[in-house]
Design an enzyme around this catalytic site. Structure first.
Site, mmCIF file in Angstrom:
data_model
loop_
_atom_site.group_PDB
_atom_site.id
_atom_site.type_symbol
_atom_site.label_atom_id
_atom_site.label_comp_id
_atom_site.label_asym_id
_atom_site.label_seq_id
_atom_site.Cartn_x
_atom_site.Cartn_y
_atom_site.Cartn_z
ATOM 1 N N HIS B 416 0.808 -1.215 0.000
ATOM 2 C CA HIS B 416 0.000 0.000 0.000
ATOM 3 C C HIS B 416 0.844 1.270 0.000
ATOM 4 O O HIS B 416 0.364 2.363 -0.276
ATOM 5 C CB HIS B 416 -0.952 0.004 1.200
ATOM 6 N N ARG B 417 2.116 1.137 0.276
ATOM 7 C CA ARG B 417 2.968 2.330 0.207
ATOM 8 C C ARG B 417 3.138 2.779 -1.240
ATOM 9 O O ARG B 417 3.456 3.930 -1.509
ATOM 10 C CB ARG B 417 4.348 2.016 0.801
#
Lengths: 332, 443
Positions: B416-417
């Site tokens: 998700h980064r």
């Protein structure tokens, strides 16, 4: 600002006087509160100072004067109703549990009842089975009521004053055995307006090995037990004073248990559906993985309170029982 | 079923000598009944049972010294016969043969779950008794002990509990990390702790029906297993994974595959479902370039080239050889390249550059019969595709009729980064569209 050492009784008296002085809508009503200065002298001097319209002797009819109080609150006054003991509030149970917390909902928001019910509650000394009920677990079952149980003079004053100013019906459950208990408190108004927030527990003693959750009468017991356990077994117990039963300060409780991983609940009420049952549920629900031992409880025994002094001692929560529970929980 | 432990009979007692057993195995025991005489530092005392039932086992011989809390006997239900030995209960944890997930991982790090229900065949050791629960019984541990053990990758069944009833406490877990050379959290802590052997006399296990001694083993990590353990632990603990799934109609893909393979004729290269999925994946990556990237400290590294890594199961674990510059490759090229890489992976003939530098990984467990799963991201990549099997399912056609359709579940695990939900979803939508309209892979 210089702190003074005053009694729990005097702290309550100051709270009443300051709130009667601050707001013309505040009045005190109850059995013997005026001419007799209160069965426990909490209202000492208030009739003389504020007159018979503000400090009212009620007949021995709890359901009646509790209901009058709720009606007065509905039309804008700020009543403080004293029960000579909360055991007598059972006579007014319908008013306290049914009407006060529900009037806002039942009137569609047209009315609410900013009333304080206060008086001694729970175990005292040789009052027998009918005059020592710890009612917190009963009233805690009714949404809409706030319940505080001060264990120190400072909290007694600050919580009662906050209760008078709260818009919800608040029960201030005092501890008869602590009325003569002394503690440091800020000076009275106008110099200092002491308000202790409702819904915030306090860490009465810091520790790392086990958390003792206490309130009201069990707070000093827990503190003494903690001293003893530290001296004799090197166990560092943290003592939490809940102060407020409802709303419950779960954050403080969970933070402490997350630190210590072990819990003993020391409650002044009866065990079945008692406050400790709820605390235990909340702890395992939220931080099951933090527990290194089952939660222990010290409460009254599940019997009518005996008059006999030795039996009474054996039946009520006490320091020895807390020490034993902590030792069992910590395995020492 | 209750364990009887050496009680603390005086404040200063640390150990007791079992002077005499008042009951023998098979005897009925009432609560409060004296079952043994125990000599403390001060006196010989009668030891009462708090439980009732049948005395099923005695672990300590008369005359033996035992520490407080040490198990000395067991009381079982009156109804149930004496316990059988060591049935490996709960097959649970051990992941199946298939090296599930990803570049380097058994699909779900399944073994990590908490209680580790006595999957280890607690050895009824000859000689000194193992003090851990000797049958298939559940391991008793406090919630905190379980949490700490899971975080350290420690097998609770190998730890002796010091709490009531032999409950494993946090301090027991901590003590085991101090004494057992297991410190490093491994992905699969199956034999994490050395077998604990306690100084207790042999239990009376010589009766009929005792299982032969089952030897626990410690299998040293191979280089590959260590790499899998290290990389996937880092991935699962440091990369914020999120997971998306989509079901696609595999009918058109199966149809085109049949057509292609028919055209190739006998002896021609057969295209697999996986080949087509790889081709579609490459096209979907090209349409969603943000999925072809890495988190790199203070920046996102976006890759121009698509180096598609493919998880291949091998004996020791799995490897992820890379189809380089996959963007421009034809279906046949992809198919032949994968066949070659996979074959050489199994014979350990891959060169390092052939399994390094991947930018996106595909893991396909369809051939193992897996419907769907969530692979662990292969760092430093940001996305891994998890491909399930093609399933025949009842479907409702556009005409509103019930028919037999073919469905395929595709999942992505995203960092998700780098990749947000919308990007991951757009990627899956592209992939679904490509697979359901395979002709669009041509353009």
């Amino acid at each position: 600002m210089t702190l003074r050492e005053i009694t729990y009784r005097q702290a309550l008296n100051e709270a009443l006087a300051e709130e009667l002085e601050r707001d013309q809508n505040v009045f005190l009503m109850g059995e013997e509160v005026a001419q007799y200065n209160g069965a426990y002298k909490i209202s000492q001097g208030l009739l003389e100072r504020f007159g018979p319209k503000r400090v009212i002797d009620a007949p021995i009819a709890e359901a009646g004067f509790a209901g009058i109080g709720i009606g007065a609150a509905m039309v804008g006054l700020r009543p403080i109703v004293e029960f000579m003991t909360f055991s007598f509030s059972l006579v007014a149970f319908d008013q306290v549990a049914n009407n006060a917390p529900n009037i806002m909902t039942m009137s569609g928001g047209q009315f609410h009842a900013p009333i304080v019910f206060r008086g001694p509650n729970g175990p005292a000394h040789q009052l027998g089975a009918t005059h020592m009920h710890a009612t917190e677990c009963l009233y805690a079952n009714f949404p809409g009521l706030k319940i505080v149980v001060p264990a120190t003079p400072r909290d007694a004053k600050g919580l009662l004053k906050s209760a008078v100013r709260d818009e919800a019906p608040v029960l201030v459950l005092e501890v008869e055995m602590l009325y003569a208990f002394k503690g440091m408190v800020e000076p009275p108004m106008p110099e200092f307006d002491l308000l202790v927030p409702i819904g915030k527990a306090s860490v009465a003693r810091e520790g790392s090995d086990v958390t003792i959750l206490s309130y009201g009468r069990t707070v000093p017991m827990a503190l003494h037990a903690a001293e003893q356990i530290e001296k004799e077994h090197g166990i560092h117990a943290e003592v939490i004073d809940l102060r407020s039963i409802k709303p419950l300060d779960l954050e403080t409780i969970l933070n402490s248990v997350t630190k210590t991983h072990r819990v003993v609940v020391a409650e002044q009420d009866r065990p079945f559906c008692g406050i400790g049952a709820e605390l235990t549920f909340q702890i395992q629900q939220h931080i099951f993985d933090e527990l290194d031992a089952p939660v222990a409880r010290v409460a009254q025994e599940e019997v009518a309170v005996p008059y006999n002094e030795a039996l009474e001692h054996a039946m009520l929560p006490n320091e020895e029982k807390i020490v034993a529970a902590v030792r069992a929980t910590c395995g020492v | 079923m209750a364990d009887i432990t050496m009680p603390k009979l005086s404040d200063t007692m640390t150990e007791g000598t079992l002077v005499k057993w008042k009951k023998k195995v098979g005897d009925k025991v009432e609560s409060g009944e004296v079952i043994a005489e125990v000599e403390t530092d001060k006196a010989t005392m009668e030891m009462e049972s708090f439980d009732e039932g049948i005395l099923t086992e005695i672990y300590v011989q008369e005359g033996q010294k035992v520490e407080i809390g040490q198990r000395i006997a067991r009381i079982g239900d009156a109804s149930s016969p004496a316990p059988k030995t060591a049935t490996p209960a709960a097959p649970s944890t051990q992941s199946p043969a298939a090296p599930a997930a990803t570049p380097a991982t058994p699909a779900a790090p399944s073994t990590q779950t908490t209680p580790v229900p006595a999957s280890s065949p607690a050895a009824p050791a000859p000689g000194p008794a193992a003090t851990k629960p000797a049958d298939g019984a559940r391991v008793k541990a406090s919630p905190l002990a379980k949490k700490v053990a899971a975080s350290k990758g420690i097998d609770l069944s190998a730890i002796v509990g010091s709490g009531p009833g032999g409950r494993i406490l946090e301090k027991d877990v901590m003590a085991s990390t101090a004494t057992v050379s297991v410190a490093k959290p491994a992905a699969a802590p199956v034999y994490a702790a050395a077998p604990m052997v306690a100084p207790v006399a042999a239990p009376s296990r010589t009766a009929a029906g005792v299982a032969p001694a089952l030897a626990d083993r410690r299998v040293p990590l191979t280089g590959m297993r260590k790499a899998i353990a290290d990389r996937l632990l880092i991935s699962k603990t440091q990369i914020p994974h999120f997971y998306l799934h989509v079901e696609v109609d595999a009918g058109p893909l199966m149809k085109i595959r049949a057509e292609i393979n028919q055209a190739a004729g006998e002896g021609g290269n057969k295209i697999s479902v996986n080949d087509l999925i790889l081709k579609a994946t490459i096209a979907a990556i090209a349409k969603n370039p943000k999925t072809n990237a890495s988190f790199d400290g203070d920046a996102i590294a976006e890759y121009e080239r698509i180096n598609l890594a493919v998880a291949v199961a091998v004996d020791e674990g799995l490897v992820t050889p890379v189809i380089r510059d996959a963007r421009l490759r034809s279906l046949t090229d992809i198919s032949l390249t994968v066949k070659d890489l996979a074959a050489r992976a199994r014979t350990k003939k891959l060169k390092p550059e052939e399994y390094q530098g991947g930018t996106f990984t595909v893991s396909n467990l369809g051939s193992y019969g897996i419907d769907q799963f969530d692979a662990i991201i292969n760092p430093p990549q940001s996305v891994i595709l998890s491909v399930g099997r093609v399933m025949k399912q009842p479907v409702v056609t556009e005409a509103g009729e019930l028919a037999v359709g073919e469905r395929l579940n595709l999942g992505v695990s995203c960092d998700h980064r780098v990749v947000d939900g919308a990007i991951g979803a757009a990627f899956l939508a592209s992939l679904k569209s490509l697979i359901e309209n395979p002709v669009t892979m041509l353009v």
